[in-house]
Design a protein around this motif. Sequence first.
Motif, PDB file in Angstrom:
ATOM      1  N   GLY A   1       0.958  -1.342  -0.049  1.00 24.61           N
ATOM      2  CA  GLY A   1       0.122   0.033   0.095  1.00 24.61           C
ATOM      3  C   GLY A   1       0.750   1.425  -0.019  1.00 24.61           C
ATOM      4  N   ALA A   2       2.026   1.280  -0.434  1.00 27.83           N
ATOM      5  CA  ALA A   2       2.765   2.296  -0.376  1.00 27.83           C
ATOM      6  C   ALA A   2       3.189   2.933  -1.954  1.00 27.83           C
ATOM      7  N   ARG A   3       3.557   3.986  -2.148  1.00 32.51           N
ATOM      8  CA  ARG A   3       3.650   4.589  -3.525  1.00 32.51           C
ATOM      9  C   ARG A   3       5.013   5.417  -3.498  1.00 32.51           C
ATOM     10  N   PRO A   4       5.557   5.792  -4.594  1.00 34.22           N
ATOM     11  CA  PRO A   4       6.768   6.445  -4.558  1.00 34.22           C
ATOM     12  C   PRO A   4       6.399   8.060  -4.037  1.00 34.22           C
ATOM     13  N   LEU A   5       7.673   8.414  -3.586  1.00 35.55           N
ATOM     14  CA  LEU A   5       7.391   9.879  -3.001  1.00 35.55           C
ATOM     15  C   LEU A   5       6.700  11.020  -3.922  1.00 35.55           C
ATOM     16  N   PHE A   6       7.387  10.548  -5.118  1.00 32.75           N
ATOM     17  CA  PHE A   6       6.816  11.670  -6.078  1.00 32.75           C
ATOM     18  C   PHE A   6       5.302  11.786  -6.270  1.00 32.75           C
ATOM     19  N   HIS A   7       4.766  10.885  -5.812  1.00 33.96           N
ATOM     20  CA  HIS A   7       3.082  10.933  -6.088  1.00 33.96           C
ATOM     21  C   HIS A   7       2.508  11.615  -4.879  1.00 33.96           C
ATOM     22  N   VAL A   8       3.234  11.889  -3.933  1.00 39.33           N
ATOM     23  CA  VAL A   8       2.887  12.649  -2.687  1.00 39.33           C
ATOM     24  C   VAL A   8       3.203  14.317  -2.588  1.00 39.33           C
TER      25      VAL A   8
ATOM     26  N   ALA B   1      -0.037  17.910  -8.578  1.00 38.05           N
ATOM     27  CA  ALA B   1      -0.997  17.258  -9.695  1.00 38.05           C
ATOM     28  C   ALA B   1      -1.094  15.720  -9.346  1.00 38.05           C
ATOM     29  N   ARG B   2      -0.128  15.044  -9.056  1.00 40.24           N
ATOM     30  CA  ARG B   2      -0.382  13.766  -8.717  1.00 40.24           C
ATOM     31  C   ARG B   2      -1.043  13.571  -7.355  1.00 40.24           C
ATOM     32  N   ARG B   3      -0.930  14.581  -6.522  1.00 40.88           N
ATOM     33  CA  ARG B   3      -1.601  14.436  -4.794  1.00 40.88           C
ATOM     34  C   ARG B   3      -3.027  14.656  -5.351  1.00 40.88           C
TER      35      ARG B   3
ATOM     36  N   PHE C   1      12.980  19.844   0.677  1.00 40.60           N
ATOM     37  CA  PHE C   1      12.131  20.881  -0.121  1.00 40.60           C
ATOM     38  C   PHE C   1      10.943  20.507  -0.938  1.00 40.60           C
ATOM     39  N   TYR C   2      11.376  19.448  -1.777  1.00 42.00           N
ATOM     40  CA  TYR C   2      10.186  19.054  -2.590  1.00 42.00           C
ATOM     41  C   TYR C   2       8.799  18.778  -1.929  1.00 42.00           C
ATOM     42  N   LEU C   3       9.171  18.097  -0.601  1.00 45.12           N
ATOM     43  CA  LEU C   3       7.635  17.960  -0.023  1.00 45.12           C
ATOM     44  C   LEU C   3       7.120  19.250   0.553  1.00 45.12           C
ATOM     45  N   LEU C   4       7.792  20.158   0.823  1.00 40.81           N
ATOM     46  CA  LEU C   4       7.330  21.392   1.510  1.00 40.81           C
ATOM     47  C   LEU C   4       7.215  22.640   0.558  1.00 40.81           C
ATOM     48  N   MET C   5       7.576  22.417  -0.562  1.00 43.59           N
ATOM     49  CA  MET C   5       7.521  23.672  -1.486  1.00 43.59           C
ATOM     50  C   MET C   5       6.898  23.257  -2.881  1.00 43.59           C
ATOM     51  N   ASP C   6       5.875  22.494  -2.674  1.00 46.32           N
ATOM     52  CA  ASP C   6       4.930  21.813  -3.887  1.00 46.32           C
ATOM     53  C   ASP C   6       5.601  21.286  -4.803  1.00 46.32           C
ATOM     54  N   GLY C   7       6.830  20.465  -4.796  1.00 40.32           N
ATOM     55  CA  GLY C   7       7.438  19.929  -5.941  1.00 40.32           C
ATOM     56  C   GLY C   7       8.487  20.734  -6.621  1.00 40.32           C
ATOM     57  N   PHE C   8       8.749  21.818  -6.127  1.00 38.60           N
ATOM     58  CA  PHE C   8       9.811  22.546  -6.714  1.00 38.60           C
ATOM     59  C   PHE C   8      11.141  22.108  -6.187  1.00 38.60           C
TER      60      PHE C   8
END
Length: 704
Positions: free
Chosen positions: A90-97, A101-103, A224-231
Amino acid sequence: MQVHTKTGEHFVLERTVNRGGEAQIWSVQGEPHLVAKLYHKPTAEHEAKLAAMIGNPPARAGAHPAVAWPLHQLYQQQNFVGFLMPHVVGARPLFHVYNPARRRRLAQAHRWPTFLHRTARNLAAAVELVHARGHVIGDLNESNVLVNSQALVTLVDTDSFQIQAGGTRPNQLSQWLGSLPSSQIYRSVVGKAEFTPPELQGVDFKQIDRTQNHDYFALGVLLFYLLMDGFHPFAGRLTSALSMARVDLHSLKQGLFPYAHNDQIEPPPGAPPLRVLHPQVQEAFYRCFVDGYLEPKLRPTAREWGAIMKSAEAALVNCTQDTGHVYTNHLRQCPFCTPLPPSPLPKRRPPLTAARLWALILAFLAKDWVGIGQQHIQQPVLRWGSEIHKRLQPLWTQRHDYQGRLQRSWARLPTQWTIIHRQLFAHGDLWSRWVMGNCIGVSVAGLLAGGALTVSRKVPAAAMLTADELTLLLLVIFGLTLGSIQAQALRHSLLNWVYLRVAWIGATGLAGLVTAGIGNGLWGQGWLRLDSAANDLPILIIGTLFGVIAGFFQALLLRQQMRLADDGRLWTVANGVAGMVIAQGWLWGREWLLFPEVDWRVNAMIGVLIGAGLAAMGTGALLLWLVQGPKRAFRFHQVAFSVLRWRLASQHVRKGALRWSRALLLLVIMFLLLQGIFQLSGFGLHFSLPPLPDWSTPRLAPPA
């Protein structure tokens, strides 16, 4: 497919779940929480690395596997094929989080700011578990981090980590041995450029041992990816006239953090302002991407990130107008309802240590010198160049635009100045430690050697030593002491492993032994009398020779372990000049008598200190250049195998001998040039060439 472990436990593999370039993942019959990874081409190195991993696993923080660590090696008919590891359901790559757009495609309705902060906290905890066992992730990126609906994180693809076999040591032993690995290290040979720290850009991962500081950079990028909307933290928009394919890689390599003030990159359009994050998080990102560019040790550790994210999560509050808005309580109002007003980017400065203070002083002096040169040198040179160009125009074609070349070279000075300024800040500690270490080392080594000479004259047992043996002993003591203090000065930068420091000390002591043997062979007994004017030339030559030999041995060590420079001739010649200047300082002090009221030995030591300071500044500048120089790898066994493959080895030997002969010729020219300058300055040497020893008669030791 049936496989078994070393202990004889059998498993049945049902079907292929995933397939990659190196291996494929199989489900295990009757074991939904286990999967098997089978290599396409298993090797003995795979087997040995997995054995080391199973023998040194990270601790478990709970029932959830934070790290998908290998559990058992798998065999098929006594042949190694792969390993067994936990299956994360039930886990997915961090990119989807972290990608907005993926979220939006996910069915879960989370309070996303809280979820992302908790994910960041758990990611830092997982990295800390790996580091606690002495391992390094190496290839930490968004594809080998999985996250489930409860914000629990799992690190996968663990067989690509850099593994330290043998585990960690007790603290006291660890402090004594420094960073010396207890046994073999299995390197991580892969990595993505956007997660690779600036100091490893363009480096062959197969030739280096990565450190935890390198993981801290990749961890900062993921957070930084997690907290800054994937930038990406170094993604931005150019504000200068530069043109490049990837702005993020350019700014990453140059240390241009778009969210700090600079003249080339600004934050990309659509990116949230950094000040919406918790102040501790902002400070941590500045430490990671601005301060960490100059000094990697300043990057926040995984444990620090965990504590910071815990505080940042606790500071999240709900908007009073829209319950879907969550922001940090340090803001007066919701940034989603009322966008923050624009504000200038902060001018981030690195911590000002004593070493960087000296580097800053030198940088400003250099800047003033450039300004003076531009005012008093550029215009006359351009005028003279223009006049010469007019006179030589009939003899040369129009393509020889010397004045234009000179103007273009001068126009590149600001860029070169920026590079020098950044290098001074990045390696100011190294330069200052080297200069202070050499000044202290030469003084202490000289005092110890002089003390040993005084003791030898008063101890009856030492009177049995011949003059040659006493000379050997004194120069070995001098070399070992100088090498010890130099190694201590470089312990935080180049010689951070204990065996490197021991090798450095041994190389310098060996240089003292070889130099003493050469001096005894050329001038016989008594050539080391420092108060005799007849020995001025031997002392000067021996000082130069000691620097050359020590520099040669040290260059081999630098090339072997540090991979800093592809040629040790410059280091050898520079150390030869340094030895000559130090010996010249002794002669200056002895003859010049700066303080006539005290003993000549005190004046000579003052001259040695002046010479050691000048020599250390020169060799330190070269050391800075070597740190920024080529990174071509070098291994003794590679040289041995390449010699066997040479068809015309004699040509290579001749070319190498020619290169070294040019270097030594340069040393001789500098020796003669400096002696000429000393003579013209009025305090040069006044020595007579001593007669060569009579090789037909044996040299006897003086009576006790």
